[in-house]
Motif scaffolding. Sequence first.
Motif, PDB file in Angstrom:
ATOM      1  N   THR A 271       0.850  -1.177   0.000  1.00  0.00           N
ATOM      2  CA  THR A 271       0.000   0.000   0.000  1.00  0.00           C
ATOM      3  C   THR A 271       0.891   1.233   0.000  1.00  0.00           C
ATOM      4  OG1 THR A 271      -0.108   0.235   2.402  1.00  0.00           O
ATOM      5  CG2 THR A 271      -1.658  -1.299   1.386  1.00  0.00           C
ATOM      6  N   VAL A 277      -2.836  -4.009   4.273  1.00  0.00           N
ATOM      7  CA  VAL A 277      -3.927  -3.229   4.856  1.00  0.00           C
ATOM      8  C   VAL A 277      -4.273  -3.819   6.223  1.00  0.00           C
ATOM      9  CG1 VAL A 277      -4.875  -2.494   2.644  1.00  0.00           C
ATOM     10  CG2 VAL A 277      -5.636  -4.650   3.637  1.00  0.00           C
ATOM     11  N   ARG A 330      -5.785  -3.661  -6.029  1.00  0.00           N
ATOM     12  CA  ARG A 330      -5.537  -3.109  -4.692  1.00  0.00           C
ATOM     13  C   ARG A 330      -6.751  -3.380  -3.808  1.00  0.00           C
ATOM     14  NH1 ARG A 330      -5.813   2.096  -4.530  1.00  0.00           N
ATOM     15  NH2 ARG A 330      -6.634   2.290  -6.648  1.00  0.00           N
TER      16      ARG A 330
END
Length: 448
Positions: A271, A277, A330
């Motif tokens: 990220t 995350v 993502r």
Amino acid sequence: MRTRLTWFVAILALVSIGFLMACTAKYSASFNGLVVVPSQAQLAMETFTFDVSNGRISQISNPNGPPTPGLPTAVVLDPAGAFAYVLVAANPDVTGGGVTAIATFPIAPDGKLANSTTYTFNNATVTVGQNTVESVPVVPVAMSMDSAGKLLFVADSATSDNAGNSVPGAISVFSIGSNAVLSEVAGSPFVLPVGGVNLLPQQLQNPCTVQVGCPSPLALAVTPTVYPPLNAYCSGFTPPTTENLYVPDSIGNMLLNYSVSSSGNLTLVPTQTNVGVPTGFLPDGVTVDPCNRFVYVANGLSNAATANSVSAYTICSTLSPQICPTPDFRLLPVNNGLPFPVSPGEGPGPLSMDAYGFYLYVVDAASGLVSQFKISPTSGSLTPLTPPSVAAGVGADSIAIRSDDSWVFVADKTAATLSQYGINLATGNLVAQTPVQTFNYPTGVAVK
């Protein structure tokens, strides 16, 4: 939907009749489903056949199991249902000590398993201190296969080297050839990032500390390259030709994202601020939407902020253009990053979505329940069904859903039973059937 609802009502009408009829152990791939269950107590494999129209299930007679070459845990079937792949571990209870490997069992047309072929793992080579190079055996704990049946991914738990130094977990990757021949890909195992840095095995210098912790995966899931032909949101869309692997780090409390090359090589997709995350505490289960829209992670450890919860993420794919303009896979947190409570379940672990991506089912291992949720097709948010959960068993530890969205199976290692549920296609509710007795201590389940 009306046709699917009528079909489900017909199933319920037949179920009560089906269980009163004499069970049959005959299996036909054209008419029956197949369930495969490994047993740690018997060190053997067990297979069941069931009528897909009414769910009536019975054991297939397969003398001596067949035996497993080590202590079995996870099991997956290839897309054709021709082979069962089972993680096994060396253990003193196994004759000769057994072996840590992947065992592949051919599945005969009558549903019986033939004896296995075993494939061992490459050891992780790590550098400790200035001059010491250690070859550290992997400790496999979970497994996932891509939808094309070409790659097999294995989560390797964190372990220690010969000097007692902690060594991070990794991902082992195997390519699958004809007749289920496995070849570990170049660079495997791929070591998880330590302290926010993605390092190669030979670059690790005293990798884990008390402050940083040693990353360790307990589950993993790969994005599909095949979409359901009917009924799903993505039916009729062109699926991607590339795939990503999502791996929860149970120590770092984050979800890692790897792009997968055609040869099986893994490349971390960080990220902007970290290597992954955030999740809740002790993420120990993960599942990917069959339409490449969402990822869900079970948080197995309770605390005030994330007690008994599931974290949800949107995948930036071609099916989420309103949220992600670039389909780069993502992950964006759903619900402002706040986990969804799994109530009244405790200790959520294994979880799975139905074959069309409408519902999420979470095995709450600490309370013997299966929590059930409806999934928002646009946001990925979760809404508990009514009732929010159904009974399983106090030792429930694995779940499998048939690809036609008809039947769900949960193995209970404590009671040595296989819980079976029909899916109410109108509401998503699980309709419990009579549990089936298995060999002692079943530790996984797969269904065709």
